[in-house]
Design a protein around this motif. Structure first.
Motif, PDB file in Angstrom:
ATOM      1  N   VAL A   1       0.786  -1.264  -0.092  1.00 56.34           N
ATOM      2  CA  VAL A   1       0.203  -0.168  -0.185  1.00 56.34           C
ATOM      3  C   VAL A   1       0.819   1.164  -0.057  1.00 56.34           C
ATOM      4  N   ILE A   2       1.958   1.185   0.570  1.00 50.11           N
ATOM      5  CA  ILE A   2       2.644   2.567   1.036  1.00 50.11           C
ATOM      6  C   ILE A   2       3.381   2.684  -0.418  1.00 50.11           C
ATOM      7  N   LEU A   3       4.035   1.473  -0.968  1.00 53.41           N
ATOM      8  CA  LEU A   3       4.706   1.922  -2.223  1.00 53.41           C
ATOM      9  C   LEU A   3       3.782   2.169  -3.523  1.00 53.41           C
ATOM     10  N   PHE A   4       2.536   1.818  -3.406  1.00 51.22           N
ATOM     11  CA  PHE A   4       1.698   2.370  -4.371  1.00 51.22           C
ATOM     12  C   PHE A   4       1.513   3.677  -4.252  1.00 51.22           C
ATOM     13  N   ALA A   5       1.075   3.964  -2.748  1.00 50.66           N
ATOM     14  CA  ALA A   5       0.907   5.686  -2.809  1.00 50.66           C
ATOM     15  C   ALA A   5       2.054   6.566  -2.992  1.00 50.66           C
ATOM     16  N   VAL A   6       3.411   6.016  -2.598  1.00 49.93           N
ATOM     17  CA  VAL A   6       4.464   6.760  -2.694  1.00 49.93           C
ATOM     18  C   VAL A   6       4.837   6.907  -4.329  1.00 49.93           C
ATOM     19  N   PHE A   7       4.650   5.814  -5.228  1.00 48.02           N
ATOM     20  CA  PHE A   7       4.804   5.918  -6.658  1.00 48.02           C
ATOM     21  C   PHE A   7       3.716   6.807  -7.293  1.00 48.02           C
ATOM     22  N   ARG A   8       2.568   6.960  -6.610  1.00 48.17           N
ATOM     23  CA  ARG A   8       1.563   7.582  -7.258  1.00 48.17           C
ATOM     24  C   ARG A   8       1.701   9.139  -6.923  1.00 48.17           C
ATOM     25  N   GLN A   9       2.128   9.473  -5.821  1.00 47.65           N
ATOM     26  CA  GLN A   9       2.417  10.895  -5.373  1.00 47.65           C
ATOM     27  C   GLN A   9       3.747  11.302  -6.012  1.00 47.65           C
ATOM     28  N   SER A  10       4.472  10.504  -6.496  1.00 48.29           N
ATOM     29  CA  SER A  10       5.898  10.759  -6.786  1.00 48.29           C
ATOM     30  C   SER A  10       5.872  11.500  -8.389  1.00 48.29           C
ATOM     31  N   GLN A  11       4.656  11.251  -8.996  1.00 47.48           N
ATOM     32  CA  GLN A  11       4.562  12.176 -10.206  1.00 47.48           C
ATOM     33  C   GLN A  11       4.452  13.298 -10.045  1.00 47.48           C
ATOM     34  N   VAL A  12       4.116  13.907  -8.904  1.00 49.16           N
ATOM     35  CA  VAL A  12       4.101  15.359  -8.596  1.00 49.16           C
ATOM     36  C   VAL A  12       5.605  15.911  -8.469  1.00 49.16           C
ATOM     37  N   LEU A  13       6.509  14.733  -7.805  1.00 50.12           N
ATOM     38  CA  LEU A  13       7.664  15.128  -7.376  1.00 50.12           C
ATOM     39  C   LEU A  13       8.761  15.201  -8.926  1.00 50.12           C
ATOM     40  N   VAL A  14       8.163  14.319  -9.803  1.00 57.52           N
ATOM     41  CA  VAL A  14       8.837  14.426 -11.077  1.00 57.52           C
ATOM     42  C   VAL A  14       8.528  15.597 -11.688  1.00 57.52           C
ATOM     43  N   GLU A  15       7.269  15.960 -11.890  1.00 54.72           N
ATOM     44  CA  GLU A  15       6.943  17.150 -12.429  1.00 54.72           C
ATOM     45  C   GLU A  15       7.671  18.615 -12.065  1.00 54.72           C
ATOM     46  N   ARG A  16       7.851  18.652 -10.402  1.00 54.75           N
ATOM     47  CA  ARG A  16       8.695  19.731 -10.023  1.00 54.75           C
ATOM     48  C   ARG A  16      10.100  19.553 -10.023  1.00 54.75           C
ATOM     49  N   PHE A  17      10.613  18.469 -10.101  1.00 57.35           N
ATOM     50  CA  PHE A  17      12.058  18.252 -10.304  1.00 57.35           C
ATOM     51  C   PHE A  17      12.333  18.897 -11.843  1.00 57.35           C
ATOM     52  N   LEU A  18      11.557  18.235 -12.924  1.00 61.15           N
ATOM     53  CA  LEU A  18      11.932  18.770 -14.099  1.00 61.15           C
ATOM     54  C   LEU A  18      11.493  20.176 -14.592  1.00 61.15           C
ATOM     55  N   ALA A  19      10.596  20.631 -13.807  1.00 62.30           N
ATOM     56  CA  ALA A  19      10.195  22.180 -14.024  1.00 62.30           C
ATOM     57  C   ALA A  19      11.306  23.040 -13.212  1.00 62.30           C
ATOM     58  N   ALA A  20      12.125  22.801 -12.387  1.00 66.69           N
ATOM     59  CA  ALA A  20      12.589  23.509 -11.406  1.00 66.69           C
ATOM     60  C   ALA A  20      13.946  24.420 -12.285  1.00 66.69           C
ATOM     61  N   SER A  21      14.259  23.603 -13.296  1.00 65.50           N
ATOM     62  CA  SER A  21      15.212  24.189 -14.341  1.00 65.50           C
ATOM     63  C   SER A  21      14.508  24.964 -15.492  1.00 65.50           C
ATOM     64  N   LEU A  22      13.224  25.018 -15.580  1.00 66.29           N
ATOM     65  CA  LEU A  22      12.806  25.897 -16.608  1.00 66.29           C
ATOM     66  C   LEU A  22      12.478  27.253 -16.250  1.00 66.29           C
ATOM     67  N   PRO A  23      12.067  28.311 -16.840  1.00 71.34           N
ATOM     68  CA  PRO A  23      11.818  29.682 -16.602  1.00 71.34           C
ATOM     69  C   PRO A  23      11.089  29.882 -15.290  1.00 71.34           C
TER      70      PRO A  23
END
Length: 572
Positions: free
Chosen positions: A294-316
């Protein structure tokens, strides 16, 4: 007042009506009617408070946009907001609910069996599986969450460095993160209370938590923004988390209580009896211990937000803010569409606990049909009228016309993944309704996350925020397809082919409605009037197309509305 469901020790169809009152009589030929009326009432209450929470969430986002715009300050706060967003998914929406609703449901089933066995009042209280579950889990949970919150406060610079390595000046984000880290404790307690209350068929307090949360944020921002700047928003998040706990505390004490079993013992016989009771209730405690899937499923699901902000941090500057505003608005149809699954999750869990697989199958298929219809109609609206919606909601103060156009374009891309988000939320619940959680949802979510990471890494460099949003849609849609195909063969024998054909027809209706709105929206200069008319045009076009292509969910909708209306009249 609490929207309570049928008593856990009552036979099927003989529960008390929502909100208390007279007990219905024996079910007879209309055996499912009391439960059906309860679900209708609970869904209405949940829908109303969910909508109110969404409205206050929009007011919150409007306030942030008005006060801080889309720049360095708002980016710093949104990076810090990643912590409560992650905590919300893990501790309220996904992990805690998927773990504890079935655990409390199983405990309630055994409580009913114990009462039917004719135990004395004292013995029933000492051996109560619900009290055993609370005593075994809540104290440990409080200690663990407090330790994690303290660790995040200390490690805030490291957290910000991991979340947004390209941020020019991380100091403000670190300060905000230290305030938002407190939500790990409050969200965990709020999520535990919500799971327990939903299993007890009490839906009003859990549905009210986001109203309280957003009121806390808005009030704190308005009062302190001139003194603290964007830090006031972070402090408001901490205050809102505390309100989420307080709004549920009276109902939790009334329904569950804090009494911990087995504190006083009178001799060896008493100790032996308590040991035997704990051994008999070991399945519930083991179910809580099997948290990894359950924890792993939830972590993977919310990690989508982490991926977005990680990639967007280097944008304008402002890219993270545009993604955030677009996602918050785009996901409103998904949140509202899942309200029925939230209400029926305890029903599915108790049916699975009682071995009633056919009942669980029918409930899941009905939930999928209703949730998909609602989210696709909402998708057509947010894609077709994206510029008008963003302009009405945010274009004021520091939020400029350029911000509106950028956010609306991103929101249209996000909309492509709304059906996937809805299906993941609806399909994951049955997987975790069994006594032993399965690893399949976590693996499916991991595959979707991998698609998101790889596609986002390539697309962000070419298309910026649009590529990040498209990667999100591709990843969540992959997970939804895997869960849909896996549910029928592993947990509940739903008719996957029929469900897929139904989703295809509803998608055609949504595409026709979306195209109509995209063309009609710019014809009316006033954005508020245009969006308001779109709220009429989109459902009309969706219904017309659905009837033309014989989408069963659309053709059967009038009869279902009449049935729900009849149920509400009976409830009153």
């Amino acid at each position: 007042m609490c929207v309570a469901g049928p008593a856990e020790d009552a036979p099927e169809g003989a529960g008390r009506p929502p909100g208390g009152g007279e007990q219905p009589g024996p079910a007879g030929p209309q055996g499912a009617a009391p439960l059906g009326r309860f679900l209708a009432k609970a869904a209405a209450v949940t829908a109303g408070l969910t909508a109110a929470g969404a409205v206050f969430g929009l007011v919150r986002d409007q306030t942030i946009a008005h006060l801080f715009g889309a720049g360095h300050d708002s980016d710093a706060f949104l990076i810090a907001w990643t912590v409560p967003e992650m905590a919300s998914t893990l501790l309220i929406e996904d992990a805690m609910a998927l773990l504890m609703v079935p655990a409390f449901s199983h405990a309630l089933t055994r409580r009913s069996a114990a009462r039917a066995a004719g135990l004395s009042r004292r013995e029933a209280r000492e051996r109560d599986p619900v009290r055993l579950l609370v005593g075994a889990t809540l104290p440990r949970l409080l200690v663990f969450l407090a330790a994690v919150a303290a660790l995040l406060v200390v490690a805030a610079p490291l957290v910000v460095g991991v979340l947004a390595p390209g941020l020019p000046d991380p100091r403000l984000a670190v300060q905000c993160t230290r305030l938002t880290a407190l939500t790990v404790l409050t969200f965990g307690v709020a999520g535990y209370f919500s799971a327990a209350l939903r299993a007890h068929r009490s839906f009003l307090p859990p549905a009210a938590i986001y109203v309280s949360y957003n009121i806390g944020i808005i009030g704190t921002m308005v009062a302190l923004h001139q003194l603290w700047g964007v830090r006031a928003a972070a402090l408001g998040v901490a205050c809102g988390g505390l309100l989420m706990v307080l709004v549920q505390l009276p109902a939790f004490i009334r329904n569950v209580g804090f009494g911990l079993p087995g504190r006083r013992r009178a001799g060896r016989d008493r100790r032996d009896r308590d040991r035997r009771a704990r051994d008999r209730d070991r399945p519930t405690l083991i179910a809580f211990g099997m948290i990894a899937p359950v924890i792993l499923f939830a972590v993977f699901r919310q990690s989508q937000v982490l991926v977005e902000r990680f990639l967007a941090a280097s944008l304008p500057s402002g890219a993270i803010s545009h993604l955030n505003y677009a996602q918050k608005v785009a996901q409103m149809p998904m949140v509202l569409s899942l309200m029925i699954c939230t209400v029926t999750f305890p029903v599915v869990a108790q049916a699975m606990a009682g071995g009633e697989r056919e009942k669980a199958r029918r409930r899941v298929e009905q939930d999928l049909a209703l949730a998909s219809l609602a989210v696709l109609m909402g998708t057509a609206l947010v894609i077709g009228y994206a510029p008008q919606i963003i302009q009405v909601l945010f274009e004021r103060g520091a939020f400029t016309r350029e911000d509106t156009l950028a956010t609306a374009a991103v929101m249209r891309v996000y909309g492509l993944g709304l059906l996937g988000h809805c299906l993941v939320g609806a399909l994951s619940r049955p997987f975790f309704s069994a006594a032993r959680p399965t690893w399949f949802p976590a693996l499916a979510m991991g595959a979707g996350l991998l698609v998101n990471i790889v596609a986002g890494a390539f697309a962000a460099g070419w298309w910026g925020t649009y590529g990040i949003a498209a990667a999100n849609a591709a990843g969540i849609s992959t997970t939804a397809a895997l869960l849909l195909t896996g549910l029928g063969s592993r947990i509940i024998a739903i008719q996957v082919r029929r469900v897929a054909i139904s989703l295809g027809r509803l998608s055609v209706a949504a595409a026709a409605a979306c195209a109509t709105g995209w063309l009609a929206g710019p014809m009316i200069p006033d954005p508020l009037l245009s969006a308001a008319l779109g709220c009429l045009l989109i459902p009309a076009m969706f219904a017309a197309t659905g009837m033309a292509i014989r989408a069963l969910e659309v053709t059967a909708l009038p009869a279902q509305i009449l049935q729900l209306t009849s149920r509400f009249r009976h409830v009153r």
